[in-house]
Scaffold this active site. Sequence first.
Site, PDB file in Angstrom:
ATOM      1  CE  LYS A   1      -3.769  -2.367   2.309  1.00  0.00           C
ATOM      2  NZ  LYS A   1      -4.373  -2.756   3.590  1.00  0.00           N
TER       3      LYS A   1
ATOM      4  CD  GLN B   1      -3.514  -4.572   6.655  1.00  0.00           C
ATOM      5  OE1 GLN B   1      -3.626  -3.531   6.007  1.00  0.00           O
ATOM      6  NE2 GLN B   1      -3.845  -5.742   6.163  1.00  0.00           N
TER       7      GLN B   1
ATOM      8  CG  ASP C   1      -9.784  -0.415   4.963  1.00  0.00           C
ATOM      9  OD1 ASP C   1      -9.468  -0.840   3.843  1.00  0.00           O
ATOM     10  OD2 ASP C   1      -9.062  -0.528   5.969  1.00  0.00           O
TER      11      ASP C   1
HETATM   12  N1  GUN Z   1      -6.779  -7.009   5.974  1.00  0.00           N
HETATM   13  C1  GUN Z   1      -7.054  -7.741   4.875  1.00  0.00           C
HETATM   14  N2  GUN Z   1      -7.639  -6.971   3.935  1.00  0.00           N
HETATM   15  C2  GUN Z   1      -7.741  -5.733   4.453  1.00  0.00           C
HETATM   16  C3  GUN Z   1      -8.244  -4.500   3.956  1.00  0.00           C
HETATM   17  O1  GUN Z   1      -8.741  -4.370   2.832  1.00  0.00           O
HETATM   18  N3  GUN Z   1      -8.147  -3.447   4.807  1.00  0.00           N
HETATM   19  C4  GUN Z   1      -7.628  -3.557   6.048  1.00  0.00           C
HETATM   20  N4  GUN Z   1      -7.601  -2.477   6.810  1.00  0.00           N
HETATM   21  N5  GUN Z   1      -7.151  -4.671   6.534  1.00  0.00           N
HETATM   22  C5  GUN Z   1      -7.203  -5.751   5.740  1.00  0.00           C
END
Ligand code: GUN
Length: 285
Positions: free
Chosen positions: A53, A98, A121
């Site tokens: 990211k 996350q 998100d």
């Molecule tokens: N863990 C797995 N996929 C995601 C996601 O799309 N966002 C976040 N914040 N954590 C994750």
Amino acid sequence: MSARLIDGKAASKRVLAEVRERVGACTAKGVTPTLAVVLVGDDPASQVYVRNKGRRAADVGIATRDHRLPAEGTTTASLLQLVAELSADREVDGILVQLPLPPHIDADAVLLAIDPAKDVDGFHPDNLGRLMLGQPRFVPCTPAGCMRLIEEAGVDPSGKGALVVGRSTIVGKPMAQLLLAANATVTVAHSRTVDLAQEVGRAEILVAAVGRPRMIRGEWIRPGATVIDVGINRLDDGSLVGDVDFEGALSSAGAITPVPGGVGPMTIAGLMRNVVASAERRARG
Ligand code: GUN
């Protein structure tokens, strides 16, 4: 017949090119789109996601602020404090915590504390509720990417039978809402579904999001179906496979996403798009 491949890498590049332009327009107005990333603990998969990211953000000109916290010593209260500070910070456009969080932390409380206007998100109840009402603000990135891939395949969900396998809050449930909003007739299958093969056999659009390697057999798939495989499963030999038996599906599906190179790149592109959309709101004042 051999299925067409739906190229998520190429599609994500197009999305990221649009994002880069929009980031440039914000920056020209004195607003640098900024994403705060919070990672607690040292889960290896989460570390990889967060690193990717960060790289993608840098590619498109989005600034990131990393908050890496040790699992030990981080409490629900201390995380709530950090999220409150980021929510109040005028220069932060998006907040990403996350997941999964360590088990001693109340993840629901943390997600609820994120300012819904910065919840890139799309996991906050406000944003999930808006999606259900047909008034989306931030759409969760993976389902948004899946919808874009269905579009890229030239498939209009309207009137089609769609099956979503998996009912997670991150993928399955919002995916079902998006397909419904696009006028598909939607079925959601899950671990208690009695005859998954039969459900899969009916689906003109299949979205698999269960996290079990090659669980969906190729011979179950309806001829000509559009198959979107969200699964990213690492096998003991180190290779990555989806939730769908890709080789088996090739002879029946009309179009299918590969793993890797399908949904994965679209998720990050969707996140970047949500960040720049938030920054544009800030730039408008
Ligand atoms: N863990 C797995 N996929 C995601 C996601 O799309 N966002 C976040 N914040 N954590 C994750």
